[in-house]
Design an enzyme around this catalytic site. Sequence first.
Site, PDB file in Angstrom:
ATOM      1  N   GLY A  43      -8.230 -77.728  12.980  1.00 39.30           N
ATOM      2  CA  GLY A  43      -8.640 -76.482  12.316  1.00 39.30           C
ATOM      3  C   GLY A  43      -7.417 -75.665  11.919  1.00 39.30           C
ATOM      4  O   GLY A  43      -7.318 -75.164  10.792  1.00 39.30           O
ATOM      5  N   HIS A  44      -6.445 -75.564  12.833  1.00 38.27           N
ATOM      6  CA  HIS A  44      -5.212 -74.836  12.509  1.00 38.27           C
ATOM      7  C   HIS A  44      -4.433 -75.544  11.394  1.00 38.27           C
ATOM      8  O   HIS A  44      -3.876 -74.900  10.509  1.00 38.27           O
ATOM      9  CB  HIS A  44      -4.311 -74.738  13.745  1.00 38.27           C
TER      10      HIS A  44
ATOM     11  N   VAL B 205     -13.442 -76.051  10.483  1.00 37.17           N
ATOM     12  CA  VAL B 205     -13.312 -77.512  10.563  1.00 37.17           C
ATOM     13  C   VAL B 205     -14.122 -77.987  11.766  1.00 37.17           C
ATOM     14  O   VAL B 205     -14.044 -77.402  12.847  1.00 37.17           O
ATOM     15  CB  VAL B 205     -11.829 -77.926  10.703  1.00 37.17           C
TER      16      VAL B 205
ATOM     17  N   ALA C 187      -2.035 -74.046  20.986  1.00 35.43           N
ATOM     18  CA  ALA C 187      -3.088 -75.025  21.296  1.00 35.43           C
ATOM     19  C   ALA C 187      -3.695 -75.514  19.976  1.00 35.43           C
ATOM     20  O   ALA C 187      -4.910 -75.491  19.773  1.00 35.43           O
ATOM     21  CB  ALA C 187      -4.147 -74.438  22.224  1.00 35.43           C
TER      22      ALA C 187
END
Length: 283
Positions: free
Chosen positions: A40-41, A181, A36
């Site tokens: 941010g990732h 983030v 998902a």
Amino acid sequence: MSRTPTIVRTVPALRRAVDGLRARRATVALVPTMGALHDGHVSLVRVAKRRADKVVVSIFVNPTQFAPTEDFGSYPRTWKSDIAKLAAEKVDLIWHPDAKAMYPDGFSTRVAPEGPAMAGLEDRFRPHFFGGVATVVAKLFAQVRADFAIFGEKDFQQLRVVARMASDLDLGVKVIGSKTVRERDGLAMSSRNVYLSPAERQTAPELYRAMKECARLLRNGTEIEAAMAAGTEMIKRAGFVPDYFELRHADTLAPVSSRDEGPMRILVAAKLGATRLIDNIAI
Ligand code: PAF
């Protein structure tokens, strides 16, 4: 179009692939995820790329960190878009075990973290959580044998728990925290933000605003207790049901009674409707 990264699903295939990446002494960074993936990732992957020659991303929705009442079944699974994002970032390898590969029949070991895992924050409300996280992350570290592992500061207690574990158990991996983030309105990016209704999504940034207001009060000399009470009141008025809104030492997560006790962090967890949000900021 970007090339799809190699995807491996068994430990022997992972070992062979990582050995291949390590040819000519290349360094490897691991970004553990439950999929998902959001920006941010992506920022974790970019930190990994700056740190190491090769980047491995794991995607595994770990059942052992969810209580039976939690959202394991409904946790967002967005495989196609995850792969497209990782391909665009030119990730070298995706480790995507199924539950059987991670927890084969007869699996009977659990890591029981203490210290920051018992700080009385997330552990108070999700007592199963850090045992599940520490066990799967210890396995990911042992499987990938990366030089670096990148975790978001958004899950600040988790970051402290895995860093402590890696050091306590001499796992040979350097754990690196990466800045949260945020959306333009301040809401910390999270895979669970998709659970918010449109009205809740409007309210959600109040969590960040309350922490910032609280940090301002502390910097202006307001007593810790009064500042925390003001922050808690702000999110309650916005419609949140708080689990905690606390000031802690940024390294140990121990409670603090004065502003002179070293680096500090405000940490919050609160429910907005059925969705539980967590966030934190440095002060
Ligand atoms: O933060 C997460 O996504 C998970 O807790 C982690 C670290 C991948 C372990 O399952």
